[in-house]
Design an enzyme around this catalytic site. Structure first.
Site, PDB file in Angstrom:
ATOM      1  N   HIS A 101       0.861  -1.208  -0.057  1.00 53.05           N
ATOM      2  CA  HIS A 101      -0.015   0.222  -0.022  1.00 53.05           C
ATOM      3  C   HIS A 101       0.857   1.277  -0.107  1.00 53.05           C
ATOM      4  O   HIS A 101       1.850   1.291   0.764  1.00 53.05           O
ATOM      5  CB  HIS A 101      -0.582   0.298   1.306  1.00 53.05           C
ATOM      6  CG  HIS A 101      -1.665  -0.920   1.426  1.00 53.05           C
ATOM      7  ND1 HIS A 101      -1.359  -2.147   2.217  1.00 53.05           N
ATOM      8  CD2 HIS A 101      -3.205  -1.126   1.325  1.00 53.05           C
ATOM      9  CE1 HIS A 101      -2.377  -3.020   2.360  1.00 53.05           C
ATOM     10  NE2 HIS A 101      -3.502  -2.273   1.732  1.00 53.05           N
ATOM     11  N   ASP A 104       2.173   2.118   3.372  1.00 58.89           N
ATOM     12  CA  ASP A 104       3.261   1.098   4.084  1.00 58.89           C
ATOM     13  C   ASP A 104       4.502   1.367   3.823  1.00 58.89           C
ATOM     14  O   ASP A 104       5.437   1.327   4.718  1.00 58.89           O
ATOM     15  CB  ASP A 104       2.985  -0.292   3.369  1.00 58.89           C
ATOM     16  CG  ASP A 104       1.770  -0.921   3.313  1.00 58.89           C
ATOM     17  OD1 ASP A 104       0.828  -0.568   4.022  1.00 58.89           O
ATOM     18  OD2 ASP A 104       1.503  -1.792   2.586  1.00 58.89           O
ATOM     19  N   GLU A 232     -10.834  -6.903  -4.624  1.00 62.05           N
ATOM     20  CA  GLU A 232     -10.462  -7.797  -3.869  1.00 62.05           C
ATOM     21  C   GLU A 232     -12.011  -7.886  -2.827  1.00 62.05           C
ATOM     22  O   GLU A 232     -12.203  -6.987  -2.116  1.00 62.05           O
ATOM     23  CB  GLU A 232      -9.642  -7.163  -2.890  1.00 62.05           C
ATOM     24  CG  GLU A 232      -9.204  -8.961  -2.059  1.00 62.05           C
ATOM     25  CD  GLU A 232      -7.893  -8.310  -0.908  1.00 62.05           C
ATOM     26  OE1 GLU A 232      -7.013  -7.927  -1.826  1.00 62.05           O
ATOM     27  OE2 GLU A 232      -8.025  -8.657   0.024  1.00 62.05           O
ATOM     28  N   GLU A 268      -8.986 -13.717  -1.864  1.00 58.17           N
ATOM     29  CA  GLU A 268      -8.244 -14.098  -0.603  1.00 58.17           C
ATOM     30  C   GLU A 268      -8.782 -15.278   0.205  1.00 58.17           C
ATOM     31  O   GLU A 268     -10.260 -15.218   0.128  1.00 58.17           O
ATOM     32  CB  GLU A 268      -8.310 -12.884   0.275  1.00 58.17           C
ATOM     33  CG  GLU A 268      -7.492 -13.045   1.757  1.00 58.17           C
ATOM     34  CD  GLU A 268      -7.303 -11.831   2.578  1.00 58.17           C
ATOM     35  OE1 GLU A 268      -6.767 -10.912   2.156  1.00 58.17           O
ATOM     36  OE2 GLU A 268      -7.231 -12.294   3.706  1.00 58.17           O
ATOM     37  N   HIS A 271     -10.858 -14.180   3.223  1.00 60.42           N
ATOM     38  CA  HIS A 271     -12.139 -13.454   2.905  1.00 60.42           C
ATOM     39  C   HIS A 271     -13.293 -14.371   2.437  1.00 60.42           C
ATOM     40  O   HIS A 271     -14.468 -14.149   2.658  1.00 60.42           O
ATOM     41  CB  HIS A 271     -11.987 -12.464   2.073  1.00 60.42           C
ATOM     42  CG  HIS A 271     -11.105 -11.405   2.431  1.00 60.42           C
ATOM     43  ND1 HIS A 271     -10.517 -10.237   1.639  1.00 60.42           N
ATOM     44  CD2 HIS A 271     -10.276 -11.132   3.831  1.00 60.42           C
ATOM     45  CE1 HIS A 271      -9.735  -9.577   2.684  1.00 60.42           C
ATOM     46  NE2 HIS A 271      -9.459 -10.106   3.495  1.00 60.42           N
ATOM     47  N   ASP A 296      -4.621 -13.628  -2.744  1.00 67.21           N
ATOM     48  CA  ASP A 296      -4.051 -13.343  -1.443  1.00 67.21           C
ATOM     49  C   ASP A 296      -3.986 -14.780  -0.848  1.00 67.21           C
ATOM     50  O   ASP A 296      -5.115 -14.942  -0.274  1.00 67.21           O
ATOM     51  CB  ASP A 296      -4.730 -12.290  -0.868  1.00 67.21           C
ATOM     52  CG  ASP A 296      -4.475 -10.841  -1.037  1.00 67.21           C
ATOM     53  OD1 ASP A 296      -3.494 -10.761  -2.089  1.00 67.21           O
ATOM     54  OD2 ASP A 296      -4.796 -10.109  -0.699  1.00 67.21           O
ATOM     55  N   ASP A 307     -10.941 -11.909  10.527  1.00 67.92           N
ATOM     56  CA  ASP A 307      -9.926 -12.105   9.467  1.00 67.92           C
ATOM     57  C   ASP A 307      -8.372 -12.246  10.106  1.00 67.92           C
ATOM     58  O   ASP A 307      -7.798 -11.232  10.418  1.00 67.92           O
ATOM     59  CB  ASP A 307      -9.892 -10.553   8.566  1.00 67.92           C
ATOM     60  CG  ASP A 307      -9.234 -10.783   7.337  1.00 67.92           C
ATOM     61  OD1 ASP A 307      -9.141 -11.797   6.755  1.00 67.92           O
ATOM     62  OD2 ASP A 307      -8.764  -9.663   6.709  1.00 67.92           O
ATOM     63  N   ASP A 309      -5.817 -13.664   9.133  1.00 67.07           N
ATOM     64  CA  ASP A 309      -4.706 -13.475   8.096  1.00 67.07           C
ATOM     65  C   ASP A 309      -3.624 -14.555   8.590  1.00 67.07           C
ATOM     66  O   ASP A 309      -2.279 -13.888   8.640  1.00 67.07           O
ATOM     67  CB  ASP A 309      -4.193 -12.126   7.949  1.00 67.07           C
ATOM     68  CG  ASP A 309      -5.109 -11.430   7.130  1.00 67.07           C
ATOM     69  OD1 ASP A 309      -5.975 -11.834   6.352  1.00 67.07           O
ATOM     70  OD2 ASP A 309      -5.097 -10.022   7.118  1.00 67.07           O
ATOM     71  N   ASP A 339      -0.829 -12.589   1.924  1.00 70.32           N
ATOM     72  CA  ASP A 339      -1.363 -11.761   2.684  1.00 70.32           C
ATOM     73  C   ASP A 339      -1.575 -12.067   4.292  1.00 70.32           C
ATOM     74  O   ASP A 339      -2.689 -12.546   4.568  1.00 70.32           O
ATOM     75  CB  ASP A 339      -2.619 -11.331   2.163  1.00 70.32           C
ATOM     76  CG  ASP A 339      -3.261  -9.866   2.934  1.00 70.32           C
ATOM     77  OD1 ASP A 339      -2.634  -9.675   3.768  1.00 70.32           O
ATOM     78  OD2 ASP A 339      -4.261  -9.375   2.400  1.00 70.32           O
TER      79      ASP A 339
HETATM   80  C1  XLS Z   1      -7.701  -6.680   4.360  1.00 69.55           C
HETATM   81  C2  XLS Z   1      -7.271  -6.823   2.931  1.00 69.55           C
HETATM   82  C3  XLS Z   1      -6.113  -5.954   2.453  1.00 69.55           C
HETATM   83  C4  XLS Z   1      -6.007  -5.989   0.896  1.00 69.55           C
HETATM   84  C5  XLS Z   1      -5.197  -4.924   0.399  1.00 69.55           C
HETATM   85  O1  XLS Z   1      -8.496  -7.247   4.754  1.00 69.55           O
HETATM   86  O2  XLS Z   1      -6.765  -8.245   2.779  1.00 69.55           O
HETATM   87  O3  XLS Z   1      -4.832  -6.236   3.093  1.00 69.55           O
HETATM   88  O4  XLS Z   1      -5.398  -7.245   0.491  1.00 69.55           O
HETATM   89  O5  XLS Z   1      -5.486  -3.350   0.759  1.00 69.55           O
HETATM   90 CA    CA Z   2      -7.408 -10.596   4.872  1.00 70.34          CA
HETATM   91 CA    CA Z   3      -5.886  -9.277   1.191  1.00 68.76          CA
END
Ligand code: XLS
Ligand code: CA
Ligand code: CA
Length: 437
Positions: A101, A104, A232, A268, A271, A296, A307, A309, A339
């Site tokens: 991003h 970032d 996404e 993702e 998600h 992702d 989430d 991750d 991700d």
């Molecule tokens: C958040 C998202 C984010 C996207 C990019 O839940 O996964 O990280 O991948 O903005």
């Molecule tokens: Ca996520």
């Molecule tokens: Ca993501």
């Protein structure tokens, strides 16, 4: 240049019998699978935000993870050191792509002009590091969700001034992605969604979101950016109702607003499961509709409703995902972007290596399993056999619309009760396990 991960040298492939946690057991970048190198099939990417900016913070406490590249009071010095650390990591890991991003890689300043200047400084350095190392940008994106101005969304904000700010930020982020040769640009909804209809005009907000995306399409053409635009999906978090709920929802949105020619999806895993779908379901929906763009690659925790991750660790999941991806023709401009973030208690720099090495191996093994499944045609033939009735004259007549209700009623009255065929799910699950063991 300073070394930020001195305890690690380049990660090597040592084969399936290795017990070295800092070696690949399945990922051999140049090994050919179905006529293509593993590197080109998998196109692994590192997510800058989690891997280098993640601190392990949670709602109950601030970060636990300390890194030497964060150790300065000057935010641009931190940005500079972090970028160096990132490229050292990419090279040692042997990864081909990165994703970021805007915020970032360079910290926000007091004005947009100053912020953009900071971004330019870091992007110039990133361009040089890319050239020096051969690491490429998979995709860039905008963080239009962390700053307080975006509390009620970016493109769907009730205030046009905030919409304007978001548009300005996206414009710049597309420019820098273009400058770095990015293969894609991601739009994740961030705070595009709502918590209560008492204060929300949903239809108007969705019109505005489409407008913002149309402006991005126009600008992409204007500056000649050839990367793939990606949406996404995510069903919830941070808002209760995220507008880009799942692949089906995004597909409908893109069709309604005539944007389908310009966008594919970035799916993702976490998600997908938050939306109540399997990861493979979302991938398969995209393949079936020609909209699979990128992935992702992470996982959630099925016991938890948020989430998390986490790094992918299930060979079952990666096998099924790669099976669908391969059947769909593979990743072209997309990749498998991790991700995923370290757990709060994984505080060492070396944990970043363990996490990525394991995840890359997990997908490499999934790729090999999936290739074998495809080469054997085990499931392809089984599915074909299950639908064989549709290849008969009778089936064809229905499929091509030659016959309708009248003929079908006549057929049923004449032929009576159909004989039913078993789906043999348990047998197929056993057969899948033969590939996994
Ligand atoms: C958040 C998202 C984010 C996207 C990019 O839940 O996964 O990280 O991948 O903005
Ligand atoms: Ca996520
Ligand atoms: Ca993501």
């Amino acid at each position: 240049m300073a070394q930020y991960f001195p305890e690690v040298t380049k990660i090597a492939y040592e084969g399936a019998d290795s017990k070295n946690p800092l070696a690949f057991k399945h990922y051999d970048a140049d090994e050919m699978v179905m006529g293509k190198s593993m590197r080109d099939h998998l196109r692994f990417g590192v997510a800058y935000w989690h891997t280098f900016k993640g601190t392990g913070a949670d709602p109950f406490g601030p970060g636990t993870i300390l890194r030497s590249y964060n150790d300065s009071d000057d935010p641009m010095k931190v940005a500079d050191m972090t970028l160096e650390a990132a490229f050292e990591f990419y090279v040692k890991l042997g990864i081909d792509f990165w994703c970021f991003h805007d915020r970032d890689i360079a910290p926000e300043a007091d004005t947009l002009a100053e912020t953009n200047k900071r971004l330019d400084t870091i992007v110039a350095k990133a361009k040089k590091l890319q050239a020096d190392t051969g690491v490429k940008l998979l995709w860039g994106t905008t963080n239009a969700f962390s700053h307080r101005r975006f509390m009620a969304g970016a493109g769907t904000n009730p205030q046009p001034e905030v919409f304007a700010y978001a548009a300005s930020q996206i414009k710049k982020a597309i420019e820098v992605t273009h400058e770095l040769g990015g293969e894609g640009y991601v739009f994740w909804g961030g705070r595009e969604g709502y918590d209560t209809l008492l204060n929300t005009d949903m239809s108007r907000e969705l019109d505005h979101l489409a407008l913002l995306l149309q402006m991005a399409v126009d600008y992409k053409k204007k500056i000649g950016f050839g990367g793939q635009f990606l949406i996404e999906p995510k069903p919830k978090e941070p808002t209760k109702h995220q507008y880009d709920f799942d692949a089906g929802n995004c597909f409908a949105f893109l069709q309604k607003y005539n944007l389908l020619d310009y966008f594919k999806l970035n799916i993702e895993a976490n998600h997908a499961t938050l939306a109540g779908h399997d990861f493979q379901h979302e991938l398969d929906f995209c393949v079936g509709n020609g909209i699979l763009g990128s992935v992702d690659a992470n996982r959630g925790d099925l016991m938890l409703g948020w989430d998390t991750d986490q790094f992918p660790m299930s060979i079952y999941e990666t096998t099924m995902a790669m099976y669908t991806i391969l059947k769909g023709g593979g990743l072209t401009t997309g990749g498998l972007n991790f991700d995923a973030k370290l757990r709060r208690q994984s505080v060492d720099g070396i944990d970043l290596f363990y996490a990525h090495v394991g995840a890359m191996d997990c997908f490499a093994k999934g790729l090999k399993n999936a290739a074998k499944m495809i080469e054997d045609k085990t499931f392809e033939n089984a599915v074909k056999a299950r639908y064989a009735g549709w290849d008969t004259d009778f089936g064809k007549q229905i499929e091509t619309g030659k016959i309708g209700f009248d003929e079908l009623e006549k057929y049923t009255l004449e032929n009576g009760e159909p004989e039913i065929n078993s789906g043999h799910q348990e047998m197929f699950e056993n057969m899948l396990n033969d590939y996994l063991y």
